[in-house]
Design a protein around this motif. Structure first.
Motif, PDB file in Angstrom:
ATOM      1  N   GLY A   1       0.820  -1.213   0.000  1.00  0.00           N
ATOM      2  CA  GLY A   1       0.000   0.000   0.000  1.00  0.00           C
ATOM      3  C   GLY A   1       0.851   1.259   0.000  1.00  0.00           C
ATOM      4  N   ALA A   2       1.897   1.269   0.824  1.00  0.00           N
ATOM      5  CA  ALA A   2       2.742   2.462   0.928  1.00  0.00           C
ATOM      6  C   ALA A   2       3.541   2.683  -0.344  1.00  0.00           C
ATOM      7  CB  ALA A   2       3.682   2.322   2.129  1.00  0.00           C
TER       8      ALA A   2
ATOM      9  N   ALA B   1       2.838   1.674  -3.244  1.00  0.00           N
ATOM     10  CA  ALA B   1       1.915   2.020  -4.336  1.00  0.00           C
ATOM     11  C   ALA B   1       1.558   3.502  -4.339  1.00  0.00           C
ATOM     12  CB  ALA B   1       0.638   1.179  -4.240  1.00  0.00           C
ATOM     13  N   CYS B   2       1.811   4.186  -3.215  1.00  0.00           N
ATOM     14  CA  CYS B   2       1.569   5.633  -3.161  1.00  0.00           C
ATOM     15  C   CYS B   2       2.800   6.402  -3.593  1.00  0.00           C
ATOM     16  CB  CYS B   2       1.248   6.069  -1.738  1.00  0.00           C
ATOM     17  SG  CYS B   2      -0.364   5.582  -1.247  1.00  0.00           S
ATOM     18  N   GLY B   3       3.909   5.716  -3.819  1.00  0.00           N
ATOM     19  CA  GLY B   3       5.131   6.406  -4.195  1.00  0.00           C
ATOM     20  C   GLY B   3       6.075   6.636  -3.044  1.00  0.00           C
TER      21      GLY B   3
ATOM     22  N   LEU C   1      -6.582   0.374  -5.449  1.00  0.00           N
ATOM     23  CA  LEU C   1      -5.567  -0.652  -5.228  1.00  0.00           C
ATOM     24  C   LEU C   1      -6.301  -1.947  -4.911  1.00  0.00           C
ATOM     25  CD1 LEU C   1      -2.516  -1.385  -4.846  1.00  0.00           C
ATOM     26  CD2 LEU C   1      -2.861  -0.958  -2.404  1.00  0.00           C
TER      27      LEU C   1
ATOM     28  N   ALA D   1      -3.348  -3.082   3.834  1.00  0.00           N
ATOM     29  CA  ALA D   1      -2.894  -2.318   2.668  1.00  0.00           C
ATOM     30  C   ALA D   1      -3.337  -0.862   2.794  1.00  0.00           C
ATOM     31  CB  ALA D   1      -3.431  -2.928   1.383  1.00  0.00           C
TER      32      ALA D   1
ATOM     33  N   GLY E   1      -1.078   1.041   4.902  1.00  0.00           N
ATOM     34  CA  GLY E   1       0.124   1.406   4.147  1.00  0.00           C
ATOM     35  C   GLY E   1      -0.127   2.617   3.267  1.00  0.00           C
ATOM     36  N   VAL E   2      -1.299   2.654   2.625  1.00  0.00           N
ATOM     37  CA  VAL E   2      -1.637   3.796   1.764  1.00  0.00           C
ATOM     38  C   VAL E   2      -1.705   5.073   2.595  1.00  0.00           C
ATOM     39  CG1 VAL E   2      -3.418   4.800   0.300  1.00  0.00           C
ATOM     40  CG2 VAL E   2      -2.830   2.402   0.045  1.00  0.00           C
TER      41      VAL E   2
ATOM     42  N   GLY F   1       1.802   6.065   3.441  1.00  0.00           N
ATOM     43  CA  GLY F   1       2.516   6.511   2.249  1.00  0.00           C
ATOM     44  C   GLY F   1       2.109   7.915   1.828  1.00  0.00           C
TER      45      GLY F   1
ATOM     46  N   GLN G   1       4.397  11.809   2.497  1.00  0.00           N
ATOM     47  CA  GLN G   1       4.655  12.728   1.386  1.00  0.00           C
ATOM     48  C   GLN G   1       3.899  14.029   1.546  1.00  0.00           C
ATOM     49  OE1 GLN G   1       5.046  10.410  -2.587  1.00  0.00           O
ATOM     50  NE2 GLN G   1       3.718   9.163  -1.320  1.00  0.00           N
TER      51      GLN G   1
END
Lengths: 98, 393, 301
Positions: free
Chosen positions: B68-69, B71-73, C66, C76, C79-80, C83, C87
């Protein structure tokens, strides 16, 4: 990408399984149905329930808020006609059926 | 500022993740990897590492969160061992299929039952088909260097695959050695910010991984094989570039050769057995054997041509496997023989299974295996193809 | 109070995908995205939604999605969230969109972990009360008495109470929804979007092939579920239960339709004996009475 542009060789492939959103991702789903909704404008009160409840998102609103049905993809589930409070929408057999 | 310190192998892995500026770490503790996650937790909570740290509730979730991480870049790091690696098996396939350059430290430990926390390579070797790059390290410096290099290799648009950097539990994770961490600014030039090959982006919405048919799947998998072939070229180049930039030892790229030039007998192995083998080979040379050692550093992609080149003129090879594929033989041995199949007058290959479940493999053991192999070379035939070295009888 | 007329005309789900005719999951995605808007990322485990999206290389959801393995939606999604945060991206809503299988059974570990960590995302369980994607095998969310392919004589065990399990995780917002009540549905999504922390939304999904029903009555079934008390619309906000307006009248047995009205339209309950039906009725009466008692109280310490 549209259905016409489906990759034919490995050079046209994306390098991983990414897909953009398009109408008709499962084909011309209008061909699935055996009944179709028919609209009687005279009975319509523009309550918008058919637009809200359409499970396929094929009903849109025109400038006056009357429903517009995209028959290319309508699967003929019958929800719109069943929920319409004034019977402005009714289901009829597709041509070719009995 | 360049820093030379003495610390454990596990801590090296954590410091490498920090040096590589990993942005998301999602990990679950398991012996003998625990010190890695504990160090990273300390570095993150003290502000020394600018990273999101997710204390996931299982290894399967660790890899799912990493997917998941990434996939976010975000540059993503995790670590595991043994049962944890096995638990995330499904998600290993997902990471490589999604072409995400996740780097994972695998502290090699065997798999039960019975419970055993000691090292062999069965955990990572049994994941060799998952589309992950696999490196096997033999020193703390190599662990540090390889983790940083792995990001550079994997994030290349020609690769975009995840990598496991493997090193044996306890032998490396729980011992301390000196190593040098290059200056951070120079590292940032060597390894700039991650530029993802694809990412979840509200300004460019795409679905990843929708249901597919056989129409396109084969091509997608072929592209992974192609990426592995590209990695095979990139690995030695990046190792060389790193060594030259930071004035640190070159680890051999795909494999490390010791005294192989005129060798009649070769010992091939991975991990710390490989560094022990160098000691054995020196002794053998002093005794008059024309012996050489090959330590395979990159197991995936497998160095087919390089093995052919170094082994072609040998008479016999002792392949030492720290794992076994039950019903067949040691996996490294099978793959070495595949690499040599087309060689005219190819060398004899003997397979030794050693060090299973953490049993020690010393230079003396390797000498024995090598001298046995030399005898077979002299006799021109193999007495026993597969030997479990040191098995109680 | 949401006005349906003022809802955006933009469709983020495009017509002609692989969903069944009358699929209320498809409808729920449509309505949810009207509430959430375009800055939304879906994380979808193996479930009907993985399939109805469309066949690669085409898809029907005009947001980043996803797709992920069956057990992993919440992991997941964690994680997104991380992530994006690392940023500096803070204006995107992350949604785990899973079926009942991927929530209540194989996905429960990841969901529990994500909730315990206070992960800032919306988790949606769209519940057609069986493993729909693989042909209607029973799940932990299958109600007592229901036929499925693996409970051919009707499930003998109770439906797992997922909202209550999530309440024990002390997350800030939990709600039950039905697309048959669209204003309530949209309001709950909008509310969830504005709350920080883990939000859990559980939608009852009438499923024509799975429930053995006429697709045309999919919306009516959701209404009957609420009118009979088989499904109660509520919120649990910071631990306090509050029954939603559409369900409030039906806490009173006098206003409730007998559960037979709901069950008789569904082929999956056709085999029920009178005794079994009255057991279901008793269970509903007990549950509704309980909800009446605990309405407006804290459910957990």
């Amino acid at each position: 990408m549209s259905r016409k542009e489906l990759p034919k060789s490995i050079h046209e492939m994306p390098f991983t399984c990414l897909s953009p959103a398009v109408k008709g991702s499962a084909g011309r789903t209008g061909s699935w149905r055996t009944v179709r909704p028919v609209f009687d404008r005279g009975r319509c009160t523009k309550c918008l329930l058919c637009w809200v409840y359409c499970s396929e998102a094929v009903i849109s609103r025109d400038e006056k808020d009357y429903p517009v049905i995209d028959y290319e993809y309508c699967k003929g589930c019958g929800i719109c006609a069943h929920e319409c409070p004034t019977k402005a929408l009714t289901m009829i057999r597709e041509a070719g059926g009995e | 500022m360049t820093l030379t310190i003495v610390d454990s192998g596990s801590h090296v892995a954590g410091l490498a993740a920090q040096a590589a500026r990993a942005e998301v770490v999602a990990a679950y503790p398991i012996t003998p990897q625990t010190a890695i996650v504990e160090l990273i937790a300390e570095l993150v909570s003290s502000g020394k590492m600018r990273s999101e740290y997710i204390c996931v509730e299982s290894e399967h979730s660790a890899m799912a969160a990493s997917v998941g991480a990434s996939a976010c870049g975000a540059r993503t790091f995790t670590a595991t061992s043994s049962h944890g690696l096995a638990y995330m098996h499904e998600m290993l396939h997902w990471a490589s299929g999604a072409r995400l350059p996740i780097v994972m430290a695998v502290v090699n430990r065997t798999i039960g039952p019975p419970w055993n926390i000691l090292p062999d390579l069965s955990d990572s070797i049994s994941q060799r088909d998952t589309g992950w790059l696999q490196f096997y390290c033999a020193s703390h410096q190599e662990i540090l260097d390889t983790i940083i290099q792995a990001y550079k290799i994997c994030e290349s648009s020609k690769v975009l695959l995840p990598a496991m950097v493997c090193f044996e539990g306890f032998i490396l994770s729980h011992t301390s050695m000196p190593f040098t961490i290059p200056d951070q600014e120079k590292l940032d030039s060597f390894l700039p910010r991650f530029k993802p090959g694809w990412k979840l982006d509200v300004d460019n919405p795409m679905a990843h991984g929708t249901l597919s048919s056989s129409d396109y799947f084969m091509e997608l998998r072929y592209l992974i094989q192609e990426a592995m072939d590209n990695a095979r070229e990139l690995i030695p180049a990046v190792d060389k570039e790193y060594a030259e930039t930071f004035k640190l030892p070159y680890h051999g790229g795909l494999l490390e050769e010791t005294f192989c030039d005129n060798a009649e007998i070769l010992v091939i192995s991975m991990g710390t057995i490989g560094s022990e083998a160098r000691v054995a080979i020196e002794k053998l040379r002093n005794k008059g054997y024309r012996a050489g050692s090959v330590r395979i550093r990159s197991f995936r992609p497998f160095p087919i041509e390089e093995i052919k080149k170094v082994c072609e003129r040998a008479d016999a090879i002792a392949v030492i496997d720290r794992a076994i594929s039950f019903g067949m033989e040691g996996q490294l041995s099978t793959e070495i023989q595949r690499a040599l199949y087309d060689v005219k007058d190819r060398p004899l290959v003997l397979n030794f299974i050693a060090g299973i479940g953490g049993r020690d493999v010393t230079a003396k053991d390797i000498e024995e295996m090598a001298t046995h192999t030399a005898k077979c070379a002299r006799d021109g035939k193999i007495d026993q193809k597969l030997t479990w070295h040191g098995l109680r009888t | 109070m949401v006005s349906l007329r003022e809802l955006t005309r933009e469709e983020l789900i495009l017509p002609g995908n692989a969903s069944c005719a009358g699929c209320t999951t498809n409808l729920s995605i449509k309505l949810a995205l009207k509430a959430l808007g375009q800055k939304t990322i879906f994380v979808v485990p193996a479930c009907c939604t993985s399939v109805l999206q469309g066949v690669f290389p085409l898809n029907s959801l005009n947001i980043p999605v996803l797709n992920i393995s069956f057990a992993s939606a919440a992991a997941a999604a964690s994680g997104v969230v991380a992530g994006l945060r690392v940023q500096g991206i803070d204006d995107v809503t992350v949604v785990g969109w899973a079926g009942d299988g991927g929530t209540v059974d194989i996905g429960i570990q990841a969901l529990s972990g994500a909730a315990e960590r206070g992960t800032d995302f919306i988790y949606v369980c769209y519940d057609n009360e069986a493993y729909g994607n693989t042909g209607m095998q029973r799940s932990g969310s299958t109600p007592m008495g229901a036929w499925t392919t693996t409970t051919p004589k009707g499930k003998t065990e109770q439906k797992k109470d997922m909202p209550l399990i999530m309440a024990a995780h002390k997350i800030p917002y939990i709600a039950t929804l039905s697309p048959s009540y669209p204003t309530d549905f949209i309001e709950k999504f909008q509310k969830a979007k504005g709350i920080k922390g883990t939000k859990y939304l559980h939608i009852l999904i009438p499923c024509p092939p799975g429930w053995r029903t006429d697709p045309a009555v999919s919306i009516e079934l959701g209404r009957l579920a609420v009118q009979t008390g088989a499904w109660t619309l509520f919120e649990i906000e910071r631990g306090t239960l509050s029954i939603s307006a559409p369900s409030r009248p039906f806490l009173d047995k006098a206003n409730r339709k007998p559960v037979q009205a709901y069950l008789e339209k569904q082929g999956r309950f056709r085999h029920l004996t009178q005794q079994e039906t009255s057991q279901i009725q008793t269970r509903i009466d007990e549950t509704s009475e309980h909800y009446s008692k605990v309405n407006q109280t804290r459910l957990c310490p």
